[in-house]
Design a protein around this motif. Structure first.
Motif, mmCIF file in Angstrom:
data_model
loop_
_atom_site.group_PDB
_atom_site.id
_atom_site.type_symbol
_atom_site.label_atom_id
_atom_site.label_comp_id
_atom_site.label_asym_id
_atom_site.label_seq_id
_atom_site.Cartn_x
_atom_site.Cartn_y
_atom_site.Cartn_z
ATOM 1 N N MET A 16 43.104 12.687 20.596
ATOM 2 C CA MET A 16 43.522 14.041 20.891
ATOM 3 C C MET A 16 42.282 14.910 21.103
ATOM 4 O O MET A 16 41.283 14.742 20.423
ATOM 5 N N SER A 17 42.363 15.833 22.018
ATOM 6 C CA SER A 17 41.245 16.735 22.280
ATOM 7 C C SER A 17 41.752 18.172 22.299
ATOM 8 O O SER A 17 42.941 18.421 22.486
ATOM 9 N N SER A 18 40.819 19.096 22.088
ATOM 10 C CA SER A 18 41.186 20.510 22.141
ATOM 11 C C SER A 18 40.058 21.312 22.768
ATOM 12 O O SER A 18 38.876 20.974 22.628
ATOM 13 N N LEU A 19 40.448 22.368 23.476
ATOM 14 C CA LEU A 19 39.493 23.265 24.117
ATOM 15 C C LEU A 19 39.204 24.405 23.148
ATOM 16 O O LEU A 19 40.127 25.058 22.665
ATOM 17 N N ARG A 20 37.926 24.613 22.870
ATOM 18 C CA ARG A 20 37.532 25.641 21.905
ATOM 19 C C ARG A 20 36.469 26.545 22.507
ATOM 20 O O ARG A 20 35.595 26.077 23.239
ATOM 21 N N LEU A 21 36.537 27.808 22.173
ATOM 22 C CA LEU A 21 35.499 28.742 22.576
ATOM 23 C C LEU A 21 34.191 28.305 21.920
ATOM 24 O O LEU A 21 34.163 27.964 20.733
ATOM 25 N N LEU A 22 33.122 28.281 22.690
ATOM 26 C CA LEU A 22 31.828 27.824 22.205
ATOM 27 C C LEU A 22 31.345 28.684 21.033
ATOM 28 O O LEU A 22 31.429 29.908 21.071
ATOM 29 N N ARG A 23 30.834 28.009 20.008
ATOM 30 C CA ARG A 23 30.277 28.663 18.819
ATOM 31 C C ARG A 23 28.845 28.170 18.600
ATOM 32 O O ARG A 23 28.435 27.161 19.159
ATOM 33 N N PHE A 24 28.136 28.875 17.737
ATOM 34 C CA PHE A 24 26.766 28.476 17.407
ATOM 35 C C PHE A 24 26.722 27.053 16.865
ATOM 36 O O PHE A 24 25.832 26.282 17.210
ATOM 37 N N ASP A 25 27.676 26.700 16.018
ATOM 38 C CA ASP A 25 27.621 25.385 15.375
ATOM 39 C C ASP A 25 27.985 24.225 16.303
ATOM 40 O O ASP A 25 27.869 23.074 15.910
ATOM 41 N N HIS A 26 28.371 24.523 17.535
ATOM 42 C CA HIS A 26 28.602 23.455 18.508
ATOM 43 C C HIS A 26 27.297 22.928 19.114
ATOM 44 O O HIS A 26 27.303 21.913 19.806
ATOM 45 N N ALA A 27 26.201 23.621 18.891
ATOM 46 C CA ALA A 27 24.929 23.294 19.557
ATOM 47 C C ALA A 27 24.521 21.828 19.444
ATOM 48 O O ALA A 27 24.211 21.205 20.477
ATOM 49 N N PRO A 28 24.496 21.215 18.262
ATOM 50 C CA PRO A 28 24.048 19.815 18.200
ATOM 51 C C PRO A 28 24.933 18.867 19.016
ATOM 52 O O PRO A 28 24.424 18.005 19.744
ATOM 53 N N ALA A 29 26.248 19.023 18.913
ATOM 54 C CA ALA A 29 27.163 18.152 19.655
ATOM 55 C C ALA A 29 27.068 18.411 21.155
ATOM 56 O O ALA A 29 27.148 17.487 21.967
ATOM 57 N N LEU A 30 26.868 19.668 21.531
ATOM 58 C CA LEU A 30 26.743 20.012 22.947
ATOM 59 C C LEU A 30 25.464 19.422 23.539
ATOM 60 O O LEU A 30 25.479 18.857 24.637
ATOM 61 N N LEU A 31 24.369 19.515 22.808
ATOM 62 C CA LEU A 31 23.113 18.936 23.279
ATOM 63 C C LEU A 31 23.245 17.418 23.419
ATOM 64 O O LEU A 31 22.792 16.844 24.420
ATOM 65 N N ALA A 32 23.878 16.779 22.456
ATOM 66 C CA ALA A 32 24.092 15.320 22.541
ATOM 67 C C ALA A 32 24.921 14.973 23.775
ATOM 68 O O ALA A 32 24.604 14.029 24.505
ATOM 69 N N PHE A 33 25.962 15.741 24.037
ATOM 70 C CA PHE A 33 26.813 15.545 25.220
ATOM 71 C C PHE A 33 25.987 15.649 26.505
ATOM 72 O O PHE A 33 26.100 14.801 27.393
ATOM 73 N N GLU A 34 25.169 16.690 26.610
ATOM 74 C CA GLU A 34 24.368 16.894 27.825
ATOM 75 C C GLU A 34 23.343 15.771 28.004
ATOM 76 O O GLU A 34 23.142 15.296 29.118
ATOM 77 N N ARG A 35 22.715 15.343 26.928
ATOM 78 C CA ARG A 35 21.733 14.257 27.023
ATOM 79 C C ARG A 35 22.393 12.937 27.418
ATOM 80 O O ARG A 35 21.897 12.220 28.280
ATOM 81 N N GLU A 36 23.498 12.602 26.746
ATOM 82 C CA GLU A 36 24.194 11.339 27.007
ATOM 83 C C GLU A 36 24.704 11.237 28.440
ATOM 84 O O GLU A 36 24.800 10.140 28.989
ATOM 85 N N ASN A 37 25.030 12.360 29.044
ATOM 86 C CA ASN A 37 25.663 12.354 30.363
ATOM 87 C C ASN A 37 24.757 12.864 31.478
ATOM 88 O O ASN A 37 25.219 13.047 32.603
ATOM 89 N N ARG A 38 23.487 13.070 31.191
ATOM 90 C CA ARG A 38 22.583 13.668 32.174
ATOM 91 C C ARG A 38 22.576 12.895 33.495
ATOM 92 O O ARG A 38 22.759 13.478 34.562
ATOM 93 N N ALA A 39 22.361 11.614 33.463
ATOM 94 C CA ALA A 39 22.305 10.828 34.702
ATOM 95 C C ALA A 39 23.661 10.813 35.395
ATOM 96 O O ALA A 39 23.732 10.902 36.626
ATOM 97 N N ALA A 92 42.193 20.460 30.653
ATOM 98 C CA ALA A 92 41.266 21.476 30.155
ATOM 99 C C ALA A 92 41.153 22.652 31.125
ATOM 100 O O ALA A 92 41.112 23.814 30.699
ATOM 101 N N VAL A 93 41.116 22.370 32.426
ATOM 102 C CA VAL A 93 41.054 23.451 33.407
ATOM 103 C C VAL A 93 42.355 24.258 33.377
ATOM 104 O O VAL A 93 42.334 25.489 33.431
ATOM 105 N N ARG A 94 43.485 23.592 33.261
ATOM 106 C CA ARG A 94 44.759 24.323 33.136
ATOM 107 C C ARG A 94 44.733 25.262 31.931
ATOM 108 O O ARG A 94 45.148 26.414 32.014
ATOM 109 N N GLU A 95 44.253 24.755 30.808
ATOM 110 C CA GLU A 95 44.193 25.583 29.605
ATOM 111 C C GLU A 95 43.235 26.750 29.794
ATOM 112 O O GLU A 95 43.516 27.876 29.362
ATOM 113 N N ALA A 96 42.099 26.518 30.434
ATOM 114 C CA ALA A 96 41.146 27.596 30.691
ATOM 115 C C ALA A 96 41.756 28.658 31.605
ATOM 116 O O ALA A 96 41.528 29.857 31.403
ATOM 117 N N CYS A 97 42.554 28.232 32.577
ATOM 118 C CA CYS A 97 43.237 29.194 33.456
ATOM 119 C C CYS A 97 44.206 30.055 32.648
ATOM 120 O O CYS A 97 44.302 31.269 32.862
#
Length: 176
Positions: free
Chosen positions: A1-24, A102-107
């Motif tokens: 299950m996944s959920s869309l959440r407004l970005l918070r300060f404490d998301h930083a480590p997981a967000l950085l890991a996501f960007e690094r893992e998927n860079r290529a 996720a895009v539907r939810e953001a809309c």
């Protein structure tokens, strides 16, 4: 299950890991963020949080039950009742319909919570997954453009009556 959440300060480590893992993976379809993005990530994250607090952008993360980031859906450059939508989904989560949901939810959030009346998006012509997500979620083609030197398409989506109900790798301007 996944959920869309407004970005918070404490998301930083997981967000950085996501960007690094998927860079290529992301660089195959959208311009690479560059080494400076990763080197200055913490400072940039603080700046983005301040911009979000000021109402200039609405940044979201798609997270799984364990808190790992599966994707991002951002509404940037909020002005005059409109914003530009951008998104990216992790390689390991692609092809499962997460981008579309996720895009539907953001809309929906854009029209109901943020009070927007329309959204814009762009993608390159050679990104059929992104075009499919945009059309499935109510975006309509609105012209051509060059996106970092590559042929691209503009899309628009009205959020009728201020509501956002409607109803890959990502669009080319996920940006932030």
């Amino acid at each position: 299950m996944s959920s869309l959440r407004l970005l918070r300060f404490d998301h930083a480590p997981a967000l950085l890991a996501f960007e690094r893992e998927n860079r290529a993976y992301f660089a195959a379809s959208v311009p690479d963020r560059g080494d400076q993005y990763f080197a200055g990530f913490e400072e940039r994250h603080r700046e983005l949080m301040a911009e979000q607090e000021a109402g200039l952008h609405f940044f979201h993360v798609l997270v799984d039950d364990g808190g790992q980031v599966l994707g991002r859906v951002n509404l940037i450059d909020v002005a005059d009742g409109s914003a530009e939508l951008g998104y990216r989904i992790a390689e390991r989560a692609a092809g499962r319909g997460l981008a579309t949901s996720a895009v539907r939810e953001a809309c929906t959030l854009a029209g109901t919570l943020y009070g927007l009346t329309s959204l814009r998006a762009v993608t390159t012509v050679d990104n059929p997954a992104s075009r499919t997500v945009l059309t499935r979620t109510g975006f309509m083609p609105a012209g051509e453009l060059l996106l970092d030197g590559r042929p691209g398409l503009r899309f628009v989506r009205p959020l009728a009556g201020g509501t956002g109900s409607a109803g890959g790798t990502g669009s080319g301007r996920e940006g932030r």
